[in-house]
Design a protein around this motif. Structure first.
Motif, mmCIF file in Angstrom:
data_model
loop_
_atom_site.group_PDB
_atom_site.id
_atom_site.type_symbol
_atom_site.label_atom_id
_atom_site.label_comp_id
_atom_site.label_asym_id
_atom_site.label_seq_id
_atom_site.Cartn_x
_atom_site.Cartn_y
_atom_site.Cartn_z
ATOM 1 N N ASN A 174 0.829 -1.219 0.000
ATOM 2 C CA ASN A 174 0.000 0.000 0.000
ATOM 3 C C ASN A 174 0.859 1.263 0.000
ATOM 4 N N LEU A 175 1.970 1.244 0.727
ATOM 5 C CA LEU A 175 2.865 2.403 0.726
ATOM 6 C C LEU A 175 3.475 2.614 -0.654
ATOM 7 N N GLN A 176 3.811 1.523 -1.335
ATOM 8 C CA GLN A 176 4.363 1.653 -2.682
ATOM 9 C C GLN A 176 3.334 2.244 -3.636
ATOM 10 N N ASN A 177 2.070 1.848 -3.498
ATOM 11 C CA ASN A 177 1.022 2.433 -4.337
ATOM 12 C C ASN A 177 0.853 3.924 -4.056
ATOM 13 N N ILE A 178 0.969 4.298 -2.780
ATOM 14 C CA ILE A 178 0.848 5.725 -2.433
ATOM 15 C C ILE A 178 1.972 6.528 -3.088
ATOM 16 N N PHE A 179 3.186 6.016 -3.013
ATOM 17 C CA PHE A 179 4.321 6.725 -3.611
ATOM 18 C C PHE A 179 4.208 6.781 -5.128
ATOM 19 N N ASN A 180 3.646 5.747 -5.732
ATOM 20 C CA ASN A 180 3.488 5.756 -7.189
ATOM 21 C C ASN A 180 2.424 6.754 -7.638
ATOM 22 N N LEU A 181 1.439 7.007 -6.796
ATOM 23 C CA LEU A 181 0.374 7.952 -7.152
ATOM 24 C C LEU A 181 0.752 9.403 -6.896
ATOM 25 N N LEU A 182 1.861 9.648 -6.227
ATOM 26 C CA LEU A 182 2.276 11.029 -5.981
ATOM 27 C C LEU A 182 2.657 11.713 -7.288
ATOM 28 N N PRO A 183 2.254 12.958 -7.485
ATOM 29 C CA PRO A 183 2.605 13.659 -8.736
ATOM 30 C C PRO A 183 4.080 14.031 -8.766
ATOM 31 N N ASN A 184 4.615 14.093 -9.969
ATOM 32 C CA ASN A 184 6.008 14.496 -10.172
ATOM 33 C C ASN A 184 6.068 16.018 -10.277
ATOM 34 N N LEU A 185 6.577 16.652 -9.228
ATOM 35 C CA LEU A 185 6.601 18.114 -9.180
ATOM 36 C C LEU A 185 7.824 18.709 -9.874
ATOM 37 N N ASN A 186 8.655 17.886 -10.468
ATOM 38 C CA ASN A 186 9.849 18.394 -11.158
ATOM 39 C C ASN A 186 9.590 18.725 -12.625
ATOM 40 N N VAL A 187 8.375 18.554 -13.085
ATOM 41 C CA VAL A 187 8.035 18.885 -14.475
ATOM 42 C C VAL A 187 7.832 20.392 -14.583
ATOM 43 N N ASP A 188 8.453 20.992 -15.591
ATOM 44 C CA ASP A 188 8.374 22.452 -15.751
ATOM 45 C C ASP A 188 6.950 22.913 -16.047
ATOM 46 N N GLU A 189 6.222 22.156 -16.839
ATOM 47 C CA GLU A 189 4.856 22.557 -17.180
ATOM 48 C C GLU A 189 3.960 22.566 -15.943
ATOM 49 N N LEU A 190 4.134 21.560 -15.079
ATOM 50 C CA LEU A 190 3.325 21.522 -13.866
ATOM 51 C C LEU A 190 3.667 22.683 -12.937
ATOM 52 N N VAL A 191 4.950 22.993 -12.782
ATOM 53 C CA VAL A 191 5.360 24.110 -11.928
ATOM 54 C C VAL A 191 4.819 25.424 -12.477
ATOM 55 N N ARG A 192 4.893 25.594 -13.796
ATOM 56 C CA ARG A 192 4.397 26.824 -14.410
ATOM 57 C C ARG A 192 2.886 26.957 -14.245
ATOM 58 N N SER A 193 2.167 25.863 -14.412
ATOM 59 C CA SER A 193 0.708 25.914 -14.259
ATOM 60 C C SER A 193 0.310 26.230 -12.819
ATOM 61 N N LEU A 194 1.057 25.688 -11.848
ATOM 62 C CA LEU A 194 0.771 26.012 -10.452
ATOM 63 C C LEU A 194 1.026 27.483 -10.155
#
Length: 328
Positions: free
Chosen positions: A230-250
């Motif tokens: 279950n912990l591995q599934n939680i970590f896999n569902l976490l978003p990748n915040l190192n993407v430039d597009e995601l940082v820019r959209s935030l």
């Protein structure tokens, strides 16, 4: 592993049960190290236990010697018979405890309740005021084979639990919340408070996960593959915040929200000034009349307080003969 019931059983707790347990604790064990134990009433299906009511049971245990405990069977039978006369659909589905953790006697109490109902559920209801998460935790006792493969013992397995309310119960809860919530607090402040409460609960859960992993690494707890999965599934569902597009959209989303808040503050200030000017223009005649009347009253009061010149001369005349006599 051998089980008496399906581990997929889900427990539903109604608000009336929470209020009854809180009242039971405040009457019996408030400001002490004791806990309270009671009976859960409701209905049971194949994969669901609906807890709609409860009642308290006299319970005592020795904190120094956990093997010494007492539960009043006669009181339990009498109270259940009385509840059965009021609502025949409610059956004994398990028992509750104010916890806040599982204790050694809970398995013995579970064995006692198995004489009354098959597969009773055990619900810990945390009545401490500082708890910021869901105060209910449900367990089901199952028979588990030990690692050596020779012994079978009964242990508590965690099952899912949620709080639901019917329409009538929702109305009662809303009336109770009116007395608890501060009416002077704005909606925005209430939402921020709820966000902070949710984040604090998340921090508590993360601390529990960290403590468990540290204990597993140090060998103090056995490794559970299901928990790690279950912990591995939680970590896999976490978003990748190192993407430039995601940082820019935030950043764009945050700037838009701040702009809306800034504009709303300006509009509110302008509307307040506009309302102030309208009131000033509307009541300008009334202000003039009030100012004039206040000026006339002040003039009359000043005339009354000022001494007249005739009185001053008379006083001087009366003083002169006395002065001449003193000179003689």
């Amino acid at each position: 592993m051998l089980t008496d019931a399906s581990p997929q059983t889900e427990v539903i707790i109604h608000p009336l049960v929470l209020l009854s347990v809180a009242d039971h604790y405040n009457r019996v064990a408030k400001d002490t190290r004791k806990r309270v134990v009671g009976v859960l009433l409701g209905s049971k299906t194949k994969h669901e236990v609906d807890v709609t009511n409860s009642f308290a049971v006299p319970f005592e245990e020795d904190l120094r010697n956990p093997s010494v405990w007492f539960l009043d069977h006669n009181f339990l039978d009498t109270m259940f018979w009385m509840f059965k006369k009021v609502n025949t659909r409610e059956e004994i589905v398990g028992f509750y405890s104010s916890g806040p953790k599982i204790r050694e006697n809970d398995l013995k109490i579970d064995t006692l309740f198995r004489t009354l109902v098959k597969d009773p559920v055990f619900v810990i209801i945390d009545v401490r005021p500082g708890v910021k998460e869901i105060p209910t935790t449900a367990y089901l006792a199952v028979e588990e084979v030990q690692s050596n493969g020779k012994e079978i013992e009964r242990v508590f397995k965690h099952i899912s639990c949620r709080i639901e309310a019917e329409e009538a119960e929702e109305v009662g809860v809303e009336h109770l919340l009116r007395d608890i919530n501060d009416p002077s607090t704005s909606t925005l402040a209430m939402q921020i408070r709820q966000k902070v409460s949710g984040l604090s609960g998340l921090v508590g859960r993360l601390e529990e996960i960290r403590t468990y992993l540290v204990n597993v690494l140090e060998g103090r707890l056995p490794m559970n593959n299901r928990i790690l999965y279950n912990l591995q599934n939680i970590f896999n569902l976490l978003p990748n915040l190192n993407v430039d597009e995601l940082v820019r959209s935030l950043q764009v989303k945050t700037n838009d929200m701040h702009l809306a808040m800034y504009l709303s503050s300006l509009v509110r200030a302008v509307i307040a000034l506009h309302t102030l000017l309208n009131n000033k223009i509307k009541f300008i005649d009334v202000d003039e009349v009030l100012d004039r009347s206040a000026g006339v009253e002040q003039i009359e009061k000043s005339k009354e307080t000022e001494p007249s010149p005739n009185s001053q001369t008379n006083d001087n005349d009366e003083d002169t003969p006395n002065d001449s006599r003193m000179e003689e």
